[in-house]
Design a protein around this motif. Structure first.
Motif, PDB file in Angstrom:
ATOM      1  N   PRO A 102      -1.782   0.805  -7.310  1.00 25.27           N
ATOM      2  CA  PRO A 102      -2.109   0.416  -6.159  1.00 25.27           C
ATOM      3  C   PRO A 102      -1.481  -0.993  -6.042  1.00 25.27           C
ATOM      4  CG  PRO A 102      -4.097  -0.019  -7.413  1.00 25.27           C
ATOM      5  CD  PRO A 102      -3.135   0.986  -8.258  1.00 25.27           C
ATOM      6  N   CYS A 103      -1.024  -1.518  -4.917  1.00 25.23           N
ATOM      7  CA  CYS A 103      -0.629  -2.576  -4.909  1.00 25.23           C
ATOM      8  C   CYS A 103      -1.453  -3.883  -5.489  1.00 25.23           C
ATOM      9  CB  CYS A 103      -0.480  -3.445  -3.320  1.00 25.23           C
ATOM     10  SG  CYS A 103       0.352  -4.901  -3.052  1.00 25.23           S
ATOM     11  N   SER A 104      -2.491  -4.104  -4.997  1.00 25.72           N
ATOM     12  CA  SER A 104      -3.488  -4.673  -5.784  1.00 25.72           C
ATOM     13  C   SER A 104      -4.831  -4.401  -6.374  1.00 25.72           C
ATOM     14  CB  SER A 104      -4.141  -5.894  -5.018  1.00 25.72           C
ATOM     15  OG  SER A 104      -4.348  -5.351  -3.572  1.00 25.72           O
ATOM     16  N   LEU A 126       0.717   1.675 -15.379  1.00 26.89           N
ATOM     17  CA  LEU A 126       0.010   1.453 -14.199  1.00 26.89           C
ATOM     18  C   LEU A 126       0.325   0.077 -13.657  1.00 26.89           C
ATOM     19  CD1 LEU A 126      -2.470   2.187 -12.371  1.00 26.89           C
ATOM     20  CD2 LEU A 126      -3.793   0.839 -14.074  1.00 26.89           C
ATOM     21  N   ARG A 127       0.735   0.131 -12.369  1.00 25.13           N
ATOM     22  CA  ARG A 127       0.925  -1.025 -11.935  1.00 25.13           C
ATOM     23  C   ARG A 127      -0.198  -1.614 -10.707  1.00 25.13           C
ATOM     24  NH1 ARG A 127       3.813  -3.030  -7.515  1.00 25.13           N
ATOM     25  NH2 ARG A 127       1.598  -3.719  -7.028  1.00 25.13           N
ATOM     26  N   ALA A 128      -0.434  -2.825 -10.801  1.00 24.71           N
ATOM     27  CA  ALA A 128      -1.648  -3.160  -9.827  1.00 24.71           C
ATOM     28  C   ALA A 128      -1.521  -4.825  -9.801  1.00 24.71           C
ATOM     29  CB  ALA A 128      -2.930  -2.572 -10.203  1.00 24.71           C
ATOM     30  N   TYR A 131      -2.884 -10.817  -9.049  1.00 21.93           N
ATOM     31  CA  TYR A 131      -2.590 -12.123  -8.297  1.00 21.93           C
ATOM     32  C   TYR A 131      -1.667 -11.844  -7.088  1.00 21.93           C
ATOM     33  CZ  TYR A 131      -4.939 -14.440 -11.996  1.00 21.93           C
ATOM     34  OH  TYR A 131      -5.711 -14.842 -12.977  1.00 21.93           O
ATOM     35  N   LYS A 132      -1.847 -11.929  -5.658  1.00 26.60           N
ATOM     36  CA  LYS A 132      -0.856 -11.510  -4.814  1.00 26.60           C
ATOM     37  C   LYS A 132      -0.366 -12.939  -4.010  1.00 26.60           C
ATOM     38  CE  LYS A 132      -0.408  -7.942  -4.655  1.00 26.60           C
ATOM     39  NZ  LYS A 132       0.461  -6.949  -5.485  1.00 26.60           N
ATOM     40  N   PRO A 133       0.881 -13.043  -4.428  1.00 29.85           N
ATOM     41  CA  PRO A 133       1.245 -14.579  -3.545  1.00 29.85           C
ATOM     42  C   PRO A 133       1.897 -13.781  -2.249  1.00 29.85           C
ATOM     43  CG  PRO A 133       2.546 -14.110  -5.549  1.00 29.85           C
ATOM     44  CD  PRO A 133       1.582 -13.102  -5.553  1.00 29.85           C
ATOM     45  N   CYS A 184       4.073 -11.157 -10.271  1.00 34.83           N
ATOM     46  CA  CYS A 184       4.344 -11.284  -9.160  1.00 34.83           C
ATOM     47  C   CYS A 184       5.565 -10.211  -8.897  1.00 34.83           C
ATOM     48  CB  CYS A 184       5.017 -12.790  -8.945  1.00 34.83           C
ATOM     49  SG  CYS A 184       5.830 -13.282  -7.383  1.00 34.83           S
ATOM     50  N   GLU A 185       5.269  -9.906  -7.663  1.00 32.95           N
ATOM     51  CA  GLU A 185       6.313  -8.621  -7.305  1.00 32.95           C
ATOM     52  C   GLU A 185       7.458  -9.213  -6.609  1.00 32.95           C
ATOM     53  OE1 GLU A 185       4.161  -6.328  -4.547  1.00 32.95           O
ATOM     54  OE2 GLU A 185       3.095  -5.381  -5.847  1.00 32.95           O
ATOM     55  N   ARG A 186       7.569 -10.567  -6.320  1.00 33.46           N
ATOM     56  CA  ARG A 186       8.784 -11.317  -5.616  1.00 33.46           C
ATOM     57  C   ARG A 186       9.753 -11.897  -6.327  1.00 33.46           C
ATOM     58  NH1 ARG A 186       4.621 -10.264  -2.998  1.00 33.46           N
ATOM     59  NH2 ARG A 186       4.584 -10.461  -0.532  1.00 33.46           N
ATOM     60  N   SER A 220       9.004   1.378  -2.773  1.00 34.10           N
ATOM     61  CA  SER A 220       7.648   0.908  -2.005  1.00 34.10           C
ATOM     62  C   SER A 220       8.000  -0.128  -1.150  1.00 34.10           C
ATOM     63  CB  SER A 220       6.318   0.943  -2.745  1.00 34.10           C
ATOM     64  OG  SER A 220       6.286   2.071  -3.521  1.00 34.10           O
ATOM     65  N   HIS A 221       8.343  -1.301  -1.821  1.00 28.28           N
ATOM     66  CA  HIS A 221       8.526  -2.478  -1.121  1.00 28.28           C
ATOM     67  C   HIS A 221       9.842  -2.372  -0.558  1.00 28.28           C
ATOM     68  CE1 HIS A 221       5.067  -3.443  -3.949  1.00 28.28           C
ATOM     69  NE2 HIS A 221       4.909  -4.220  -2.847  1.00 28.28           N
ATOM     70  N   GLY A 222      10.783  -1.864  -1.295  1.00 27.33           N
ATOM     71  CA  GLY A 222      12.197  -1.637  -0.496  1.00 27.33           C
ATOM     72  C   GLY A 222      12.189  -0.999   0.793  1.00 27.33           C
ATOM     73  N   ILE A 246       6.199   2.602  -7.993  1.00 30.82           N
ATOM     74  CA  ILE A 246       5.595   3.174  -6.751  1.00 30.82           C
ATOM     75  C   ILE A 246       4.233   2.920  -6.497  1.00 30.82           C
ATOM     76  CG2 ILE A 246       5.051   5.770  -5.678  1.00 30.82           C
ATOM     77  CD1 ILE A 246       8.135   5.204  -6.424  1.00 30.82           C
ATOM     78  N   GLU A 247       3.920   2.526  -5.269  1.00 30.55           N
ATOM     79  CA  GLU A 247       2.549   2.228  -4.959  1.00 30.55           C
ATOM     80  C   GLU A 247       1.913   3.511  -4.446  1.00 30.55           C
ATOM     81  OE1 GLU A 247       2.599  -2.630  -3.870  1.00 30.55           O
ATOM     82  OE2 GLU A 247       2.648  -1.387  -2.076  1.00 30.55           O
ATOM     83  N   VAL A 248       0.640   3.552  -5.203  1.00 29.02           N
ATOM     84  CA  VAL A 248      -0.243   4.678  -4.888  1.00 29.02           C
ATOM     85  C   VAL A 248      -1.486   4.291  -4.685  1.00 29.02           C
ATOM     86  CG1 VAL A 248      -0.970   7.053  -5.649  1.00 29.02           C
ATOM     87  CG2 VAL A 248       1.401   6.119  -6.378  1.00 29.02           C
ATOM     88  N   SER A 257      -4.043  -4.453   0.676  1.00 25.45           N
ATOM     89  CA  SER A 257      -2.512  -4.840   0.895  1.00 25.45           C
ATOM     90  C   SER A 257      -1.567  -3.805   0.576  1.00 25.45           C
ATOM     91  CB  SER A 257      -2.160  -6.122  -0.155  1.00 25.45           C
ATOM     92  OG  SER A 257      -2.277  -5.586  -1.487  1.00 25.45           O
ATOM     93  N   ASP A 258      -0.514  -3.753   1.445  1.00 24.81           N
ATOM     94  CA  ASP A 258       0.539  -2.601   1.527  1.00 24.81           C
ATOM     95  C   ASP A 258      -0.040  -1.471   1.730  1.00 24.81           C
ATOM     96  OD1 ASP A 258       2.397  -4.489   1.391  1.00 24.81           O
ATOM     97  OD2 ASP A 258       2.976  -4.622  -0.827  1.00 24.81           O
ATOM     98  N   GLY A 259      -0.801  -1.050   2.548  1.00 21.09           N
ATOM     99  CA  GLY A 259      -1.431   0.285   2.665  1.00 21.09           C
ATOM    100  C   GLY A 259      -0.297   1.278   3.152  1.00 21.09           C
ATOM    101  N   ALA A 260       0.316   0.499   4.109  1.00 17.02           N
ATOM    102  CA  ALA A 260       1.102   1.654   4.849  1.00 17.02           C
ATOM    103  C   ALA A 260       2.346   2.259   3.875  1.00 17.02           C
ATOM    104  CB  ALA A 260       1.857   0.568   6.241  1.00 17.02           C
ATOM    105  N   GLN A 261       2.553   1.584   2.898  1.00 18.26           N
ATOM    106  CA  GLN A 261       3.852   2.016   1.918  1.00 18.26           C
ATOM    107  C   GLN A 261       3.103   2.534   0.765  1.00 18.26           C
ATOM    108  OE1 GLN A 261       5.480  -1.945   1.622  1.00 18.26           O
ATOM    109  NE2 GLN A 261       4.775  -1.962  -0.454  1.00 18.26           N
ATOM    110  N   SER A 262       1.963   2.638   0.628  1.00 17.01           N
ATOM    111  CA  SER A 262       1.360   3.318  -0.257  1.00 17.01           C
ATOM    112  C   SER A 262       1.211   5.019  -0.206  1.00 17.01           C
ATOM    113  CB  SER A 262       0.009   2.652  -0.670  1.00 17.01           C
ATOM    114  OG  SER A 262       0.127   1.436  -0.965  1.00 17.01           O
TER     115      SER A 262
END
Ligand code: MN
Length: 294
Positions: A102-104, A126-128, A131-133, A184-186, A220-222, A246-248, A257-262
């Motif tokens: 998941p994103c977070s 696993l990605r998650a 902290y979400k700036p 940070c993903e950014r 996902s973010h791209g 990949i966001e799942v 956060s980021d549900g539309a791309q998950s």
């Protein structure tokens, strides 16, 4: 600037070059190689006069690196870098490493369910984000270390042995100040919305030529759209990406956060199957999770 030492140059010569670099007001980065040691000079704004270094014993050659991104360039290091992760995983080699989740981190049940789903489909990392700036300071900022319950989420508690290995990486993510994890993903993107829908996969081929570092594609973010994630993931592997991010989410519609791309877990499972075929077609393979003993 790179200072290439002669084959078999003694340690004292190497240290003398490094000390001279420091004396000149820069930092030395010795890089022992199979054939010879190279010492990188960093901390300079412009071209450095290397005559003092060229005269030192053991120095074979001085190379001026012209690229502004010198430490990641192939001028700096010709051979491809393989980044080793825990559990025998290697990014940048023959295997394509899929990192998903998941994103977070939203809650313990959410992260556990996501971890089980992505591991079952074959993800090895696993990605998650804890902290979400985010682009807006009023958006969900992540659970942080404490989480909303006021205590750390204990990921080791109550999990089955088969997902233990995967969950260890979630624990890493939650461990504040762990230098091995980028929270940070950014990293390479300036401003989130500005980079949506411009995932340029030709960059993979271009950057592989310019840099020795492995490349992870983030469709996902791209793209920002769930329906575009799988096609771009397939294309990224075909183009030579060393890994996918990949966001799942177990319930994307309820994601903070980021549900539309998950991706839904079933979509991710299909994406993995297709990605394996693409990887095989170009002589690579997707890294598979190790069986964890109970
Ligand atoms: Mn995200």
């Amino acid at each position: 600037m790179l200072i290439v030492m002669r084959h078999g140059a003694p340690e004292e010569d190497i240290q003398r070059v490094a000390a001279t670099i420091e004396e000149m007001g820069y930092q030395a980065r010795p890089m022992p190689g199979k054939q010879r040691t190279t010492i990188g000079l960093v901390g300079n704004d412009g071209r450095v006069d290397g005559s003092r270094l060229a005269a030192l014993p053991g120095v074979q050659e001085i190379i001026h690196v012209t690229k502004p991104y010198k430490q990641v360039s192939r001028e700096w290091k010709a051979e491809t870098t393989i980044v080793r992760l825990s559990g025998g995983l290697a990014v940048g080699g023959e295997e394509v490493v899929v990192m998903a989740g998941p994103c977070s981190v939203e809650s313990e049940p959410q992260i556990l369910e996501a971890a089980r789903a992505v591991r079952e489909a074959g993800a090895t990392v696993l990605r998650a984000g804890a902290y979400k700036p985010r682009s807006s300071p009023y958006s969900f900022q992540g659970m942080g270390r404490a989480g909303r319950s006021g205590k750390p989420i204990l990921l080791k508690r109550g999990l089955s042995a088969t997902i233990q290995e995967l969950l260890l990486s979630a624990e890493y993510i939650l461990a504040e100040g762990n230098p091995n994890v980028i929270l940070c993903e950014r990293g390479v993107r300036g401003f989130d919305p500005a980079t949506r829908n411009i995932l340029d996969l030709s960059a993979i081929a271009v950057v592989h030529g310019l840099s020795h570092l492995p490349i992870i594609a983030d469709p996902s973010h791209g793209t920002g759209h769930r329906d575009m994630v799988t096609p771009m993931a397939r294309a990224a592997v075909a183009a030579g990406a060393d890994g996918l991010l990949i966001e799942v989410h177990p319930s994307p519609d309820r994601a903070l956060s980021d549900g539309a791309q998950s991706l839904y877990p079933t979509q991710f499972d299909l994406m993995m199957k297709e990605t394996r075929l693409i990887a095989e077609a170009i002589g690579r393979r997707v890294a598979e999770p190790a069986e964890v003993q109970a």
